[in-house]
Structures are given as C-alpha cells and as structure tokens.
Design an enzyme around this catalytic site. Structure first.
Site, short mmCIF file in Angstrom:
data_model
loop_
_atom_site.label_atom_id
_atom_site.label_comp_id
_atom_site.label_asym_id
_atom_site.label_seq_id
_atom_site.Cartn_x
_atom_site.Cartn_y
_atom_site.Cartn_z
N HIS A 1 0.99 -1.33 -0.06
CA HIS A 1 0.03 0.00 0.09
C HIS A 1 1.06 1.31 -0.05
O HIS A 1 0.53 2.32 0.48
CB HIS A 1 -0.86 -0.04 1.20
CG HIS A 1 -1.65 -1.13 1.36
ND1 HIS A 1 -3.08 -1.66 0.84
CD2 HIS A 1 -1.25 -2.24 2.21
CE1 HIS A 1 -3.18 -2.62 1.10
NE2 HIS A 1 -2.45 -3.25 1.86
N SER B 1 15.45 21.28 -16.18
CA SER B 1 14.32 21.84 -16.35
C SER B 1 14.71 23.22 -17.15
O SER B 1 15.66 23.66 -16.89
CB SER B 1 13.47 22.46 -15.29
OG SER B 1 12.75 23.43 -15.06
N LYS C 1 16.50 21.19 -11.05
CA LYS C 1 15.65 19.93 -11.46
C LYS C 1 16.77 19.06 -12.11
O LYS C 1 17.54 19.47 -12.82
CB LYS C 1 14.67 20.37 -12.18
CG LYS C 1 13.42 20.92 -11.59
CD LYS C 1 12.82 20.21 -10.48
CE LYS C 1 11.94 19.03 -11.23
NZ LYS C 1 10.72 19.69 -11.69
N GLU D 1 9.89 8.05 -16.80
CA GLU D 1 8.37 8.62 -17.17
C GLU D 1 7.86 8.59 -18.70
O GLU D 1 6.94 7.95 -18.74
CB GLU D 1 8.56 10.34 -17.18
CG GLU D 1 8.45 10.40 -15.56
CD GLU D 1 8.91 12.12 -15.43
OE1 GLU D 1 7.84 12.81 -15.72
OE2 GLU D 1 9.89 12.62 -15.21
#
Ligand code: ARG
Length: 457
Positions: A156, A277, A283, A290
């Site tokens: 979970h 970024s 970043k 992704e």
C-alpha cells in the site's frame, strides 16, 4: 502506375482512394522478408517443375539485385505502389521481363503478406528476447552489488517489512524472465508457414509447401489454408506479451521515479539519463522512466486495436487486416526503444543504501519481527500481534522507534520481553532471519541470483 489487377476495371482507382488503400509507406519495412520468401517460393516452383530452371535463375538474380539496391539505397520505394509485394514484383518484371511475371504462380498476396509478417515478427521478437536478457543481466548486476542494502519493503506504499534492494530488483528479474519465455512460447506457436495457402483455398499446382517452410526455418506449415491466410492471433499474442513487458517496465519506472525524488532518494540516476528544467535550475528529472511509463498506453492501444480489428471479420482475408501492421510495428518499436534506453539507465543507476537504511529505520517495519519474537517465546500470534500494536501506538505518541523503547517500558506490556529483543528487531537480523526460500534473507537472495545467472547462460 497501372494496377496489376487493372484488366477487370473500366476506370482507374480514384487518387484519394488509392492513397487510402496503399500500405507501402509502412509495409516496406518487410522488404527483406518479402524478397526472402519470394526467393524460396521461386526455388520451390522450379524444383516442382512449375517454372523452368532458367526462369528461376533469372528471378533469383533479379530479386537479389533488388534486395542489394534497396539495401544500399540505389533503389527507392515507389510510394505510389499499392504495397511492398506489388512493388517488388513490378520492379522484378521491369528488370527481368516475362520471367518476373511467373513468380506469383501458386501464390496470392494473402499468403505472401501472412508469410512476410510472420518472418518479420519472428526476427523482431527474437531481438526483443536478447534485449530483455541484457536488461535482466543489468538488473541482476545491481542486485549483486546490493545484497546488503537494506530498504523498507512496501505494501500500500506504506513501509511494511525490511527487505534488501537486491531482493526488490530480483523480483523484476523474475517478471522479465517470464516475459522472455512468453515470447519464446509465442514464437513457437507462430512458427508455421502460411505460404502456399494462396488466396484461401490452396492451389491446383503440384507445389511443395514443406520445402519452403523448411528453407525458411519454420517448424512446419499451416495445415489449413483458410486459417493460414486468415488469422493474426500471433500478432495479438505478441502484442499481449509486449503489453506485459511494458506493464513491468512501467511499474519499475514508477519506482525509479519515486526513488529518485527527494522524498525517497534511494537512487541517483546518471546525468546521461535525466534531463533538466527550462526554468528551475535545481531540477533533475527522470524523463526516460516517465516516457516508458507513458508509452505503455500506446502498446496496450496497439493490442486493443488488433483485437478489435479482428473480432468481426469473416474468413478468410479482408482488407481490414492491413491494419495489423501499423499496430504491431508500433508496439514492436516502442518496446524495443524502451528496453534499449532502460538497459544503460539501470546499469548507470547509483543505489544510495544509506538513505534506504534511514528510511527503513522509521515506520516500525520490524513490528512483525517483534510479534514473532513473542510468538517464539510461546504466546499465540494473535495475542502477540495485539501487544505489539499497542506498543507501536505508544511509540508513535512518544515519537520514538521500537528499538528506542526501554526494556522497562516493554515489560509493562508483557513480562516475556527480555533484553534479547533488541537484537531480534535490528534491521540486519530481521533480514538475516528470513530463512524461507524466496525470502529476502541473504541465502535466499543468493539462490535467486544463481537462478537468474543460470537462466542467462
Ligand atoms: N497490403 C495488403 C495487406 O497488408 C496485402 C494483402 C492484400 N490482399 C488482397 N487481397 N488485397 O493486408
């Protein structure tokens, strides 16, 4: 260009309809398979006395020169051709004259395309198997290095029990190994030659289908000619296998994305597999992972498209089936590109065991072991479970961990507790005590590593 089938018609095909109908812009991918199939078909025709030896030689020479010219760019695909099969045949006739017109004896584009796609997908699926093995090897190398790296195992997405990073990565090895065997199974089932099924009913010529099948390394022929030209179940099966590969990669991607976040920081991806970024200078984004996660939907879509395309069409060939190729080509390319980028991303990924360990210290992930401690001293598990639950509640209130609680405090809950409990609940011993096969215990992980190595041999 005049259509090969123009004889029966009074008018030419409308330009827009022609473009709509044409498949050469994607089925040209199969030109090698198309030519290879034609070469074997022609050889069979001559050995069965259906065409002459001289005609065969001309055809073989012509096809080989076309293959060479396509390979080295001397010949361009005619984008006005209806499909790759028509293109090659027309080019052949252009080059060798009448003998070229004999190639299509005892054959139809229906069995030809079915053959080409099987040959093509057999090759591509074979490549994917090799890539998967390399990925498994990259994962198991990381596992090898991280046998002592203790991290929280989750259920979970809540910290559950201590495990090793090696154990976690090996779970993915097992999944990907099944993906390999799934592809091998699918290849086994599809490895039958449809060539010689002709349009659907077979042929009146004395052909030898087995000869062609053998020459093209098939395990046999499709014994029912209607089935041979009609089904694309092997595409669905491969797309199903591809979907499962993507599903596995997507789950691992999700974890890589989580692990690279400041919230986790269990790993650091190499600079060469992350991006920055345009506005936020700090970043470092896990774009590759992704994208893999994102592209999973495409492959599922390809599977659904093929299944849906097939569900309503009567036997035998229908033009709907031309749609099989863009779907399976897209799925194939997507899977290949994803694995290709995944392998070096995993190889160069740096594990941060210290951060894993610090995370493992919080979250009471040794609570099960504390309950087991009481159980081994004679308490029924349910009673032990209840006592430990109360203790965890107390720790949360006091903002301490289980090993920070004093023996005196423990004794207040049960006088079974003794000072040996602290050793029992240390993270190292929680892992070391897992002695069941398949567990996170050191010996079991060793067995798993060996199993993977054996598979890759
Ligand atoms: N381009 C066609 C396809 O991909 C080849 C088969 C055409 N057969 C036919 N009877 N029109 O399906």
């Amino acid at each position: 260009m005049d259509k090969m089938w123009a004889g029966r018609f009074e008018k030419a095909l409308d330009k827009q309809a022609d473009d709509f109908n044409s498949s050469i812009h994607f089925d040209k991918k199969m030109y090698k398979q198309d030519i290879r199939g034609s070469l074997e078909h022609a050889l069979m025709l001559s050995s069965c006395g259906i065409i002459s030896q001289g005609e065969y030689e001309k055809i073989a020479e012509g096809l080989t020169s076309i293959l060479d010219d396509l390979n080295n760019g001397a010949l361009a695909f005619d984008e006005n051709a209806e499909d790759i099969h028509m293109f090659v045949e027309a080019e052949l006739t252009k080059r060798i004259g009448d003998a070229g017109k004999r190639l299509h004896t005892a054959r139809s584009r229906n069995d030809q395309v079915a053959l080409d796609l099987r040959l093509y997908m057999r090759d591509e699926a074979g490549k994917i198997i090799l890539m998967l093995k390399e990925l498994i090897s990259a994962l198991s190398e990381q596992a090898e290095k991280n046998q002592k790296s203790i991290m929280p195992g989750y259920t979970h997405l809540q910290r559950a029990q201590p495990i090793t990073f090696a154990h976690h990565l090996l779970a993915y090895c097992m999944m990907l190994m099944r993906d390999v065997t799934r592809l091998e199974d699918a290849i086994k089932r599809m490895n039958y030659s449809p060539l010689g099924s002709c349009a659907l009913a077979g042929t009146t010529y004395p052909t030898n289908r087995d000869m062609v099948a053998k020459a093209l390394s098939f395990d046999g022929i499709c014994l029912n000619s209607i089935d041979g030209v009609s089904d694309r179940d092997y595409c669905v099966e491969l797309e199903g296998a591809f979907s499962l590969i993507m599903m596995h990669l997507s789950r691992l991607s999700e974890e890589i994305i989580l692990w690279s976040s400041w919230e986790f920081k269990f790993i650091e991806l190499d600079d060469s597999y992350t991006t920055g970024s345009s506005i936020m200078p700090q970043k470092k984004n896990p774009d590759m992972a992704e994208l893999v996660r994102g592209k999973t939907g495409r492959v599922y879509g390809d599977l659904m498209a093929t299944l849906t395309m097939l569900k309503g069409i009567p036997l035998a060939y229908n033009k709907d089936m031309q749609e099989d190729k863009e779907a399976i080509f897209d799925a194939t390319e997507t899977v290949q590109k994803c694995i290709e980028v995944f392998i070096p991303m995993i190889r160069t990924m740096k594990a941060l065991p210290e951060n894993m360990y610090n995370a493992a210290k919080r979250g009471f992930i040794n609570a099960t072991d504390l309950a087991d401690y009481l159980t081994k001293k004679g308490l029924p598990f349910r009673s032990a479970y209840k006592i430990v639950g109360t203790i965890v509640g107390e720790c949360i209130k006091k903002n301490i961990t289980l090993d920070e609680m004093s023996l005196e405090e423990y004794k207040a809950h049960s006088d079974i507790f003794d000072s040996d409990l602290y050793n029992e609940i240390s993270l190292e011993s929680c892992v070391a005590k897992r002695i069941s096969r398949g567990s996170t215990g050191y010996e079991s992980v060793g067995e798993q590593l060996k199993y993977v190595a054996e598979f890759l041999k």
